[in-house]
Design an enzyme around this catalytic site. Sequence first.
Site, short mmCIF file in Angstrom:
data_model
loop_
_atom_site.label_atom_id
_atom_site.label_comp_id
_atom_site.label_asym_id
_atom_site.label_seq_id
_atom_site.Cartn_x
_atom_site.Cartn_y
_atom_site.Cartn_z
N GLY A 1 -30.57 -1.96 -11.26
CA GLY A 1 -30.62 -0.67 -10.46
C GLY A 1 -31.80 -0.87 -9.07
N CYS B 1 -24.07 -3.05 -3.55
CA CYS B 1 -24.77 -3.04 -5.15
C CYS B 1 -23.64 -2.25 -5.84
CB CYS B 1 -26.13 -2.44 -5.21
SG CYS B 1 -26.50 -2.05 -6.88
N LYS C 1 -24.25 -8.48 3.55
CA LYS C 1 -23.71 -9.26 2.33
C LYS C 1 -22.69 -8.31 1.53
CE LYS C 1 -25.74 -10.74 -2.30
NZ LYS C 1 -26.79 -11.22 -3.17
N THR D 1 -22.18 -9.43 -6.65
CA THR D 1 -21.66 -9.33 -8.00
C THR D 1 -20.11 -8.69 -8.02
OG1 THR D 1 -22.74 -7.29 -8.43
CG2 THR D 1 -23.60 -9.51 -9.38
C1 DHB Z 1 -27.78 -4.93 -8.97
C2 DHB Z 1 -27.61 -5.02 -7.42
C3 DHB Z 1 -26.56 -5.68 -7.10
O1 DHB Z 1 -26.76 -5.96 -5.70
C4 DHB Z 1 -25.72 -6.21 -7.95
O2 DHB Z 1 -24.78 -7.28 -7.21
C5 DHB Z 1 -25.71 -6.05 -9.41
C6 DHB Z 1 -26.65 -5.35 -9.67
C7 DHB Z 1 -28.87 -3.90 -9.55
O3 DHB Z 1 -29.74 -4.10 -9.24
O4 DHB Z 1 -28.53 -3.15 -10.46
#
Ligand code: DHB
Length: 311
Positions: free
Chosen positions: A71, A128, A165, A193
Amino acid sequence: MSLGLNVLGIDFESPLVLASGVWGVTGENLSSAIDNGASAVTTKSIWLEPHAGHNNPVIIATENYMMNAVGLPDGGIKKAKEEIQDYRKNTDKPLILNIIAGSIKDFEKITKSAVELQPEIIEVNVSCPNVANEFGCFFNSDHDSVAKITASVKKFSGDTPVSIKLSPNVKNIGEVAKKAEEEGADMITAINTVGPGMRINTELKSPILANKTGGISGPAIFPITIYSIWQIYQQVKIPIIATGGITTGQDAIEAMMAGASLCSLGSAIHFRGKKVFELIKKEMQEYCKENKISNLQEIVGVANQYNSKVF
Ligand code: DHB
């Protein structure tokens, strides 16, 4: 043999960089990545103001992947300033400052503050999977939001190079990278991710992560990383930092052949320990020796010149 290379006018002793959010909670931690052989470090994602993360559990680690929904907890840009000062006391190696915000206005503000901290590169987290923002439910990399965010950061970044990114969770990451390049991005970092994904605790009969879903990283996503880098390399001229499951020297060589100039390591630290930077450097050196490569620059993007039928 030296694994050194120059990217955007910055000297890197090797292509191996510490990825964002993995090890870099304090300035001291960041510089310990350098002590363990990283050529540069990336901070965790820094917000303008302190930001609370998700509740535990936030991470699942298995044999071939990790899943996290931390998070993006952070103390805000003022705190980051102290951490960066600590890092600079310990080393002169390049620092990549990763920034995040939930609105265009905040991206502009944080860029102004980030530039004052004189990082070698500003990396922008537009991808994210676990944090909602003004762009929609997932903070995600559709063309329009990436273009808008890139333009807003570039307005205030001055001479500091900016890397965007990107998320792999899009139709064609190469096209998204092209949009970023058109808006002035100096570099692309790929990939964030994959997913998100979910696992169930069968005793509790509920999702394991408190956030229910999390972003997937580690060796399992490496083929997606390679294809993403390859797609991006086909579309843009700016350099690429590869990240996403790079775990061995062979992986790093592959990522460079797909088109990466630098490789960031994150989950590899979990899978192979702190010494992973030294281990991968050695493996890359062995590969270069066997294959008579005297300068890593020679292999960047070479896989793009062959038709896949050749193999
Ligand atoms: C989180 C942040 C990210 O950029 C990601 O790819 C996966 C998880 C996080 O902090 O929840």
